[in-house]
Scaffold this motif. Structure first.
Motif, mmCIF file in Angstrom:
data_model
loop_
_atom_site.group_PDB
_atom_site.id
_atom_site.type_symbol
_atom_site.label_atom_id
_atom_site.label_comp_id
_atom_site.label_asym_id
_atom_site.label_seq_id
_atom_site.Cartn_x
_atom_site.Cartn_y
_atom_site.Cartn_z
ATOM 1 N N ALA A 1 75.984 2.542 22.963
ATOM 2 C CA ALA A 1 77.410 2.925 22.643
ATOM 3 C C ALA A 1 77.574 4.341 22.576
ATOM 4 O O ALA A 1 78.519 4.948 22.840
ATOM 5 C CB ALA A 1 77.829 2.217 21.145
ATOM 6 N N SER A 2 76.483 5.054 22.748
ATOM 7 C CA SER A 2 76.484 6.426 22.963
ATOM 8 C C SER A 2 76.039 6.976 24.376
ATOM 9 O O SER A 2 75.231 6.579 24.779
ATOM 10 C CB SER A 2 75.543 7.275 21.700
ATOM 11 O OG SER A 2 75.533 8.534 22.074
ATOM 12 N N GLY A 3 76.802 7.976 24.621
ATOM 13 C CA GLY A 3 76.394 8.926 25.951
ATOM 14 C C GLY A 3 75.102 9.385 25.932
ATOM 15 O O GLY A 3 74.486 9.608 27.041
ATOM 16 N N ARG B 1 82.427 -1.227 25.294
ATOM 17 C CA ARG B 1 82.228 0.192 24.945
ATOM 18 C C ARG B 1 81.106 0.580 25.653
ATOM 19 O O ARG B 1 81.349 1.842 26.362
ATOM 20 C CB ARG B 1 81.940 0.253 23.494
ATOM 21 C CG ARG B 1 81.114 1.476 22.974
ATOM 22 C CD ARG B 1 82.133 2.681 23.101
ATOM 23 N NE ARG B 1 81.618 4.062 22.852
ATOM 24 C CZ ARG B 1 82.104 5.172 23.220
ATOM 25 N NH1 ARG B 1 83.236 5.302 23.753
ATOM 26 N NH2 ARG B 1 81.663 6.004 22.755
ATOM 27 N N ALA B 2 79.901 0.139 25.836
ATOM 28 C CA ALA B 2 78.816 0.707 26.490
ATOM 29 C C ALA B 2 79.373 0.649 28.180
ATOM 30 O O ALA B 2 78.796 1.694 28.769
ATOM 31 C CB ALA B 2 77.721 -0.302 26.585
ATOM 32 N N ALA B 3 80.165 0.011 28.684
ATOM 33 C CA ALA B 3 80.604 -0.010 29.921
ATOM 34 C C ALA B 3 81.290 1.438 30.340
ATOM 35 O O ALA B 3 81.465 2.021 31.197
ATOM 36 C CB ALA B 3 81.296 -1.352 30.393
ATOM 37 N N ASP B 4 82.271 1.409 29.103
ATOM 38 C CA ASP B 4 83.204 2.837 29.309
ATOM 39 C C ASP B 4 82.327 3.916 29.064
ATOM 40 O O ASP B 4 82.934 4.929 29.754
ATOM 41 C CB ASP B 4 84.224 2.524 27.933
ATOM 42 C CG ASP B 4 85.216 3.868 28.027
ATOM 43 O OD1 ASP B 4 86.040 3.742 28.945
ATOM 44 O OD2 ASP B 4 85.179 4.676 27.136
ATOM 45 N N VAL B 5 81.178 3.732 28.378
ATOM 46 C CA VAL B 5 80.456 5.041 28.185
ATOM 47 C C VAL B 5 79.684 5.365 29.447
ATOM 48 O O VAL B 5 79.539 6.492 30.139
ATOM 49 C CB VAL B 5 79.473 4.834 27.107
ATOM 50 C CG1 VAL B 5 78.353 5.847 27.195
ATOM 51 C CG2 VAL B 5 79.889 4.771 25.753
ATOM 52 N N ALA B 6 79.411 4.429 30.331
ATOM 53 C CA ALA B 6 78.764 4.565 31.561
ATOM 54 C C ALA B 6 79.647 5.223 32.464
ATOM 55 O O ALA B 6 79.240 6.134 33.418
ATOM 56 C CB ALA B 6 78.289 2.930 32.273
#
Length: 203
Positions: free
Chosen positions: A74-76, A107-112
């Protein structure tokens, strides 16, 4: 690239086999996978394949619960080669497009996207209305790759595995992960020659 981490999501859309085959291929290629499955994905997975969710989670290097928004992915700052959601539901796609994410997968996709990493969405729905298409354009403009799992027939597949493997291989290509799952096109003349050889030389 094969030594990098790859984030893999499996949503509730039909086509769980794509996500499973992707995990198997990454395992064989030595790519570490970080898996998150939605609740609907768990239901669809079991219905379509008969596999236990625990068996699929065991294919990944590490697996996360869908509500674990405090997870590393979930983190960049979590270094990875990108993310694939296979398959990707319309709901997941829509959350990612708006940036209003409700679970670890989106959330992980948004971070990507914000980190300018590869995000491949194997959107599985048909037919599509204008709202779906507009959302896909938004995602494409943001940098995502929309890659519906459309079978290729120029390879003359003889089984479901052939079609799934080709699609997964082409998906790995999008992430610059070397693989031999996808048959490479080397020209119509060569394809015709192979076809004739397979047919015993018949016209």
């Amino acid at each position: 690239m094969n030594t990098h981490n790859l984030i893999v999501g499996i949503s509730g859309a039909s086509g769980a086999l794509y996500g499973i085959r992707l995990l198997e291929a990454c395992r064989d290629l030595g790519v570490q996978t970080h898996l998150v499955i939605s609740k609907a994905g768990e239901m669809t997975l079991h219905h379509e394949t008969g596999l236990a969710v625990s068996d699929v989670r065991a294919l990944a290097t590490k697996s996360y619960k869908i509500a674990d928004i405090g997870a590393a992915i979930a983190s960049g700052s979590f270094r990875n080669a990108g993310m694939v959601i296979a398959p990707c539901s319309i709901r997941s796609m829509s959350e990612i497009a708006t940036g209003v994410t409700s679970n670890l997968m989106t959330r992980a996709a948004d971070v990507a996207l914000k980190e300018r990493r590869r995000l491949v969405l194997m959107v599985r729905e048909s037919p599509l209305h204008s709202g779906h298409l507009a959302t896909m354009k938004t995602l494409s403009d943001l940098g995502a790759i929309i890659a519906p799992p459309v079978p290729a027939f120029y390879t003359h597949p003889t089984s479901l595995d052939d079609m799934v493997n080709h699609t997964v291989g082409r998906t790995l290509d999008l992430l610059a992960i070397e693989n031999n799952l996808a048959e490479r096109w080397d020209g119509l003349k060569n394809a015709r020659t192979r076809s004739q050889e397979n047919d015993g030389g018949r016209d």
